[in-house]
Design a protein around this motif. Structure first.
Motif, PDB file in Angstrom:
ATOM      1  N   VAL A  76       3.948  26.598  13.466  1.00  0.00           N
ATOM      2  CA  VAL A  76       4.924  27.382  14.236  1.00  0.00           C
ATOM      3  C   VAL A  76       4.208  28.276  15.241  1.00  0.00           C
ATOM      4  CG1 VAL A  76       6.726  29.146  14.071  1.00  0.00           C
ATOM      5  CG2 VAL A  76       6.630  27.301  12.385  1.00  0.00           C
ATOM      6  N   ALA A  77       3.143  28.930  14.804  1.00  0.00           N
ATOM      7  CA  ALA A  77       2.387  29.817  15.702  1.00  0.00           C
ATOM      8  C   ALA A  77       1.781  29.023  16.856  1.00  0.00           C
ATOM      9  CB  ALA A  77       1.294  30.548  14.932  1.00  0.00           C
ATOM     10  N   ASP A  78       1.247  27.840  16.563  1.00  0.00           N
ATOM     11  CA  ASP A  78       0.685  26.994  17.619  1.00  0.00           C
ATOM     12  C   ASP A  78       1.753  26.582  18.624  1.00  0.00           C
ATOM     13  OD1 ASP A  78      -1.758  27.222  16.424  1.00  0.00           O
ATOM     14  OD2 ASP A  78      -1.799  25.187  15.617  1.00  0.00           O
ATOM     15  N   ALA A  79       2.944  26.268  18.147  1.00  0.00           N
ATOM     16  CA  ALA A  79       4.029  25.859  19.040  1.00  0.00           C
ATOM     17  C   ALA A  79       4.431  27.004  19.962  1.00  0.00           C
ATOM     18  CB  ALA A  79       5.229  25.387  18.229  1.00  0.00           C
ATOM     19  N   VAL A  80       4.433  28.222  19.447  1.00  0.00           N
ATOM     20  CA  VAL A  80       4.768  29.392  20.275  1.00  0.00           C
ATOM     21  C   VAL A  80       3.740  29.556  21.381  1.00  0.00           C
ATOM     22  CG1 VAL A  80       4.947  31.909  20.252  1.00  0.00           C
ATOM     23  CG2 VAL A  80       6.053  30.566  18.468  1.00  0.00           C
ATOM     24  N   VAL A  81       2.465  29.398  21.040  1.00  0.00           N
ATOM     25  CA  VAL A  81       1.398  29.536  22.039  1.00  0.00           C
ATOM     26  C   VAL A  81       1.506  28.439  23.095  1.00  0.00           C
ATOM     27  CG1 VAL A  81      -1.103  29.415  22.381  1.00  0.00           C
ATOM     28  CG2 VAL A  81      -0.162  30.733  20.485  1.00  0.00           C
ATOM     29  N   VAL A  82       1.744  27.211  22.677  1.00  0.00           N
ATOM     30  CA  VAL A  82       1.872  26.096  23.619  1.00  0.00           C
ATOM     31  C   VAL A  82       3.047  26.326  24.565  1.00  0.00           C
ATOM     32  CG1 VAL A  82       2.427  23.642  23.802  1.00  0.00           C
ATOM     33  CG2 VAL A  82       0.697  24.404  22.181  1.00  0.00           C
TER      34      VAL A  82
ATOM     35  N   ARG B  29       0.843  -1.190   0.000  1.00  0.00           N
ATOM     36  CA  ARG B  29       0.000   0.000   0.000  1.00  0.00           C
ATOM     37  C   ARG B  29       0.882   1.245   0.000  1.00  0.00           C
ATOM     38  NH1 ARG B  29      -4.765  -0.382   4.127  1.00  0.00           N
ATOM     39  NH2 ARG B  29      -5.369   1.369   2.813  1.00  0.00           N
ATOM     40  N   VAL B  30       1.010   1.847  -1.180  1.00  0.00           N
ATOM     41  CA  VAL B  30       1.802   3.068  -1.328  1.00  0.00           C
ATOM     42  C   VAL B  30       1.151   3.931  -2.412  1.00  0.00           C
ATOM     43  CG1 VAL B  30       3.417   2.073  -3.000  1.00  0.00           C
ATOM     44  CG2 VAL B  30       4.138   3.986  -1.590  1.00  0.00           C
ATOM     45  N   ALA B  31       1.192   5.228  -2.202  1.00  0.00           N
ATOM     46  CA  ALA B  31       0.620   6.161  -3.170  1.00  0.00           C
ATOM     47  C   ALA B  31       1.724   7.033  -3.752  1.00  0.00           C
ATOM     48  CB  ALA B  31      -0.425   7.041  -2.498  1.00  0.00           C
ATOM     49  N   ALA B  32       1.512   7.502  -4.962  1.00  0.00           N
ATOM     50  CA  ALA B  32       2.488   8.373  -5.616  1.00  0.00           C
ATOM     51  C   ALA B  32       2.695   9.646  -4.796  1.00  0.00           C
ATOM     52  CB  ALA B  32       2.031   8.703  -7.023  1.00  0.00           C
ATOM     53  N   ARG B  33       1.630  10.131  -4.185  1.00  0.00           N
ATOM     54  CA  ARG B  33       1.725  11.332  -3.361  1.00  0.00           C
ATOM     55  C   ARG B  33       2.676  11.107  -2.176  1.00  0.00           C
ATOM     56  NH1 ARG B  33      -3.635  14.175  -1.343  1.00  0.00           N
ATOM     57  NH2 ARG B  33      -3.651  14.720  -3.538  1.00  0.00           N
ATOM     58  N   THR B  34       2.637   9.916  -1.599  1.00  0.00           N
ATOM     59  CA  THR B  34       3.527   9.588  -0.486  1.00  0.00           C
ATOM     60  C   THR B  34       4.981   9.649  -0.923  1.00  0.00           C
ATOM     61  OG1 THR B  34       1.825   8.143   0.409  1.00  0.00           O
ATOM     62  CG2 THR B  34       4.054   7.854   1.271  1.00  0.00           C
ATOM     63  N   TYR B  35       5.268   9.082  -2.100  1.00  0.00           N
ATOM     64  CA  TYR B  35       6.641   9.121  -2.624  1.00  0.00           C
ATOM     65  C   TYR B  35       7.083  10.556  -2.864  1.00  0.00           C
ATOM     66  CZ  TYR B  35      10.546   9.046  -5.792  1.00  0.00           C
ATOM     67  OH  TYR B  35      11.756   9.304  -6.376  1.00  0.00           O
ATOM     68  N   ARG B  36       6.213  11.350  -3.470  1.00  0.00           N
ATOM     69  CA  ARG B  36       6.591  12.730  -3.771  1.00  0.00           C
ATOM     70  C   ARG B  36       6.842  13.536  -2.496  1.00  0.00           C
ATOM     71  NH1 ARG B  36       2.806  11.928  -8.057  1.00  0.00           N
ATOM     72  NH2 ARG B  36       3.959  11.743  -9.996  1.00  0.00           N
ATOM     73  N   ALA B  37       6.049  13.288  -1.466  1.00  0.00           N
ATOM     74  CA  ALA B  37       6.275  13.970  -0.192  1.00  0.00           C
ATOM     75  C   ALA B  37       7.601  13.539   0.423  1.00  0.00           C
ATOM     76  CB  ALA B  37       5.129  13.683   0.769  1.00  0.00           C
ATOM     77  N   TRP B  38       7.946  12.251   0.276  1.00  0.00           N
ATOM     78  CA  TRP B  38       9.197  11.726   0.826  1.00  0.00           C
ATOM     79  C   TRP B  38      10.392  12.290   0.082  1.00  0.00           C
ATOM     80  CZ3 TRP B  38      12.815   8.596  -1.702  1.00  0.00           C
ATOM     81  CH2 TRP B  38      13.809   8.065  -0.900  1.00  0.00           C
ATOM     82  N   SER B  39      10.277  12.433  -1.240  1.00  0.00           N
ATOM     83  CA  SER B  39      11.416  12.856  -2.047  1.00  0.00           C
ATOM     84  C   SER B  39      11.555  14.369  -2.152  1.00  0.00           C
ATOM     85  CB  SER B  39      11.316  12.261  -3.453  1.00  0.00           C
ATOM     86  OG  SER B  39      10.200  12.785  -4.135  1.00  0.00           O
ATOM     87  N   SER B  40      10.603  15.105  -1.607  1.00  0.00           N
ATOM     88  CA  SER B  40      10.647  16.560  -1.685  1.00  0.00           C
ATOM     89  C   SER B  40      11.879  17.085  -0.944  1.00  0.00           C
ATOM     90  CB  SER B  40       9.378  17.143  -1.067  1.00  0.00           C
ATOM     91  OG  SER B  40       9.478  18.536  -1.005  1.00  0.00           O
ATOM     92  N   PRO B  41      12.701  17.896  -1.622  1.00  0.00           N
ATOM     93  CA  PRO B  41      13.919  18.386  -0.955  1.00  0.00           C
ATOM     94  C   PRO B  41      13.629  19.405   0.139  1.00  0.00           C
ATOM     95  CG  PRO B  41      13.696  19.402  -3.107  1.00  0.00           C
ATOM     96  CD  PRO B  41      12.587  18.382  -2.983  1.00  0.00           C
ATOM     97  N   VAL B  42      12.531  20.126   0.018  1.00  0.00           N
ATOM     98  CA  VAL B  42      12.197  21.153   0.996  1.00  0.00           C
ATOM     99  C   VAL B  42      10.909  20.751   1.693  1.00  0.00           C
ATOM    100  CG1 VAL B  42      11.612  23.572   1.338  1.00  0.00           C
ATOM    101  CG2 VAL B  42      13.287  22.935  -0.398  1.00  0.00           C
ATOM    102  N   ARG B  43      11.007  20.501   2.975  1.00  0.00           N
ATOM    103  CA  ARG B  43       9.823  20.188   3.770  1.00  0.00           C
ATOM    104  C   ARG B  43       9.618  21.325   4.750  1.00  0.00           C
ATOM    105  NH1 ARG B  43      11.741  14.148   4.507  1.00  0.00           N
ATOM    106  NH2 ARG B  43      11.148  13.388   2.481  1.00  0.00           N
ATOM    107  N   ARG B  44       8.850  22.304   4.311  1.00  0.00           N
ATOM    108  CA  ARG B  44       8.637  23.481   5.140  1.00  0.00           C
ATOM    109  C   ARG B  44       7.535  23.223   6.151  1.00  0.00           C
ATOM    110  NH1 ARG B  44       8.316  28.615   1.399  1.00  0.00           N
ATOM    111  NH2 ARG B  44       6.175  28.291   2.071  1.00  0.00           N
ATOM    112  N   VAL B  45       7.709  23.812   7.301  1.00  0.00           N
ATOM    113  CA  VAL B  45       6.708  23.715   8.351  1.00  0.00           C
ATOM    114  C   VAL B  45       5.700  24.839   8.127  1.00  0.00           C
ATOM    115  CG1 VAL B  45       6.334  23.796  10.830  1.00  0.00           C
ATOM    116  CG2 VAL B  45       8.406  22.750   9.920  1.00  0.00           C
ATOM    117  N   ALA B  46       4.432  24.512   8.257  1.00  0.00           N
ATOM    118  CA  ALA B  46       3.383  25.513   8.050  1.00  0.00           C
ATOM    119  C   ALA B  46       3.475  26.603   9.106  1.00  0.00           C
ATOM    120  CB  ALA B  46       2.015  24.844   8.105  1.00  0.00           C
ATOM    121  N   ALA B  47       3.125  27.816   8.722  1.00  0.00           N
ATOM    122  CA  ALA B  47       3.164  28.957   9.647  1.00  0.00           C
ATOM    123  C   ALA B  47       2.230  28.729  10.826  1.00  0.00           C
ATOM    124  CB  ALA B  47       2.788  30.240   8.906  1.00  0.00           C
ATOM    125  N   ARG B  48       1.101  28.073  10.589  1.00  0.00           N
ATOM    126  CA  ARG B  48       0.153  27.797  11.671  1.00  0.00           C
ATOM    127  C   ARG B  48       0.773  26.851  12.702  1.00  0.00           C
ATOM    128  NH1 ARG B  48      -5.533  27.750  12.684  1.00  0.00           N
ATOM    129  NH2 ARG B  48      -5.657  26.999  14.820  1.00  0.00           N
TER     130      ARG B  48
END
Length: 84
Positions: A50-56, A29-48
């Motif tokens: 980061v903001a949630d982590a600051v509040v916590v 069970r594997v999807a093409a989207r999973t592979y593309r997410a794995w191979s993506s060179p830049v995995r940016r964290v969403a601004a939300r």
């Protein structure tokens, strides 16, 4: 391991969707989207995120005393009901 296999097959010229379809036919069970997410060179964290982590962190800092120990109020997961 599976992602490495897909990467190797892609290097031989096969399309990601085709590789994933054949793997699914074989019970993997594997999807093409999973592979593309794995191979993506830049995995940016969403601004939300980061903001949630600051509040916590701010809330957690309010729940410790001057020695860095958790206050008694912070050990209880819920508020104590008021007397009736």
């Amino acid at each position: 391991m599976i992602m490495g296999f897909i990467d190797a097959m892609r290097g031989e010229g096969f399309a990601v969707e085709t590789i994933c379809r054949v793997l699914r036919e074989q019970g993997v069970r594997v999807a093409a989207r999973t592979y593309r997410a794995w191979s993506s060179p830049v995995r940016r964290v969403a601004a939300r995120t980061v903001a949630d982590a600051v509040v916590v962190d701010a809330i957690r800092s309010l729940r410790v005393d001057e020695d860095g120990r958790a206050t008694p109020e912070s050990l209880s997961p819920t508020r104590t009901p008021l007397a009736r």
